[in-house]
Motif scaffolding. Structure first.
Motif: not given
Length: 361
Positions: A310-338
């Motif tokens: 890892x020492x051979x890599x640039x610092x910005x390639x060693x320690x990354x931050x997440x870029x993507x995300x997940x979106x999830x629903x509880x359909x019953x609760x969504x409907x119940x709360x309109x």
């Protein structure tokens, strides 16, 4: 007859020697294959862990030539945790992995950090960090990884759309006012990251009114009453570390806390975890566990196969931050709360749920 029997014995002897040699060669080859040990801070049953594993499996399959071992921490008290940590360290001493892939704060702080001064094995971290950020702030050459960060721009956009499309907001009229937004959580490591992100985010169309951090059920209930008066929308952060009563399972305690939220708040809301959606919170927006597992596995595989430092890599390639995300629903609760989302978000939520197996209704 004697000559014939002697030839049979010789043939059996050489067949046996061939089998022994083949077994020895296979054993030697197996021992020479690179080894990656994945340490999960949480149970394999929760959606986040399943999502991380799915990301790892996208990169490291049975034909990759890698010895892959997974260990899941499942202790329910301090004594069990100490015992399990001791067993893990003994296993590492015997198995001698090339890479330890430490997922989330417990595995990072209790296991990954213990090998920093030794220089081996290589350490790859993934997910939420411990409060000291032991691995991501380490200057040691054998450490790299990807840290989890809440996608606050997506949280703001999606939660405000949820408020706009809800029946309560649709029925209201008058001049535009920024939606007052609150954060509710416990005081654990994941909640620390959430609170930092909540405070640092530059809000475009919402007005933050505060982060409520709770350690007891009484504080949780009081916070809900205050949020009901001061906020228009609410973000439900991590609450797994909020102290519960003796004799009540973690799942039952989480369910009780979520039910308290649903009973006391009629506001549009989103969680920052998949388990909260399983507990009944209508919607969850979280860093993609698939990405966390996939990126960390790519790092671990590169180290194992190439012997790259890892020492051979640039610092910005060693320690990354997440870029993507997940979106999830509880359909019953969504409907119940309109509550409802736009077509694109609903479609993305369906894909996210399939990928990580959120366990929602």
């Amino acid at each position: 007859m004697t000559v014939h029997l002697g030839m049979q014995r010789k043939r059996r002897f050489w067949v046996a020697m061939g089998v022994v040699a083949m077994v020895a060669a296979l054993a030697w080859t197996g021992m020479r294959r690179p080894a990656i040990l994945v340490l999960h801070s949480q149970s394999e049953r929760i959606p986040w862990t399943r999502g991380v594993d799915a990301g790892i499996d996208r990169v490291i399959d049975q034909n990759s030539g890698i010895r892959l071992q997974r260990i899941y921490f499942s202790a329910h008290n301090q004594e069990q945790a100490v015992t399990q940590m001791t067993e893990v360290r003994r296993f590492i001493a015997r198995w001698r992995p090339d890479v330890i892939l430490a997922v989330d704060d417990l595995a990072q702080a209790q296991v990954g950090a213990a090998y920093l001064a030794k220089g081996t094995p290589q350490i790859v971290y993934s997910g939420i960090e411990d409060q000291e950020r032991t691995l991501s702030h380490s200057a040691m050459p054998q450490v790299r990884g990807i840290a989890e960060r809440t996608p606050w721009p997506i949280v703001e956009r999606t939660l405000l759309q949820l408020a706009e499309l809800s029946s309560v907001q649709a029925a209201s009229s008058g001049p535009f006012k920024p939606q007052r937004i609150a954060l509710l959580s416990d005081t654990g490591s994941a909640a620390e990251e959430e609170a930092r992100g909540f405070a640092a985010h530059v809000w475009q169309a919402a007005q933050p009114v505060g982060a409520w951090r709770c350690t007891t059920l009484e504080q949780w209930q009081q916070a809900l009453d205050e949020i009901a008066q001061q906020a228009d929308v609410v973000v439900i952060g991590d609450y797994r570390n909020l102290a519960g009563p003796e004799g009540l399972s973690r799942a039952a305690w989480r369910q009780l806390l979520a039910n308290t939220v649903l009973a006391r708040l009629q506001l549009p809301m989103t969680a920052l975890s998949a388990y909260a959606v399983s507990d009944g919170i209508p919607m969850g927006i979280l860093p993609s566990p698939i990405e966390q597992g996939e990126v960390a596995a790519q790092m671990a595989l590169h180290i194992s196969r190439e012997g790259a430092s890892p020492a051979a890599l640039p610092e910005h390639q060693k320690h990354l931050l997440t870029q993507d995300f997940a979106l999830i629903l509880n359909p019953q609760q969504m409907q119940r709360r309109h509550l409802s989302l736009g077509a694109m978000d609903t479609y993305y939520a369906r894909i996210s749920g399939r990928l990580i197996g959120s366990g929602t209704p």
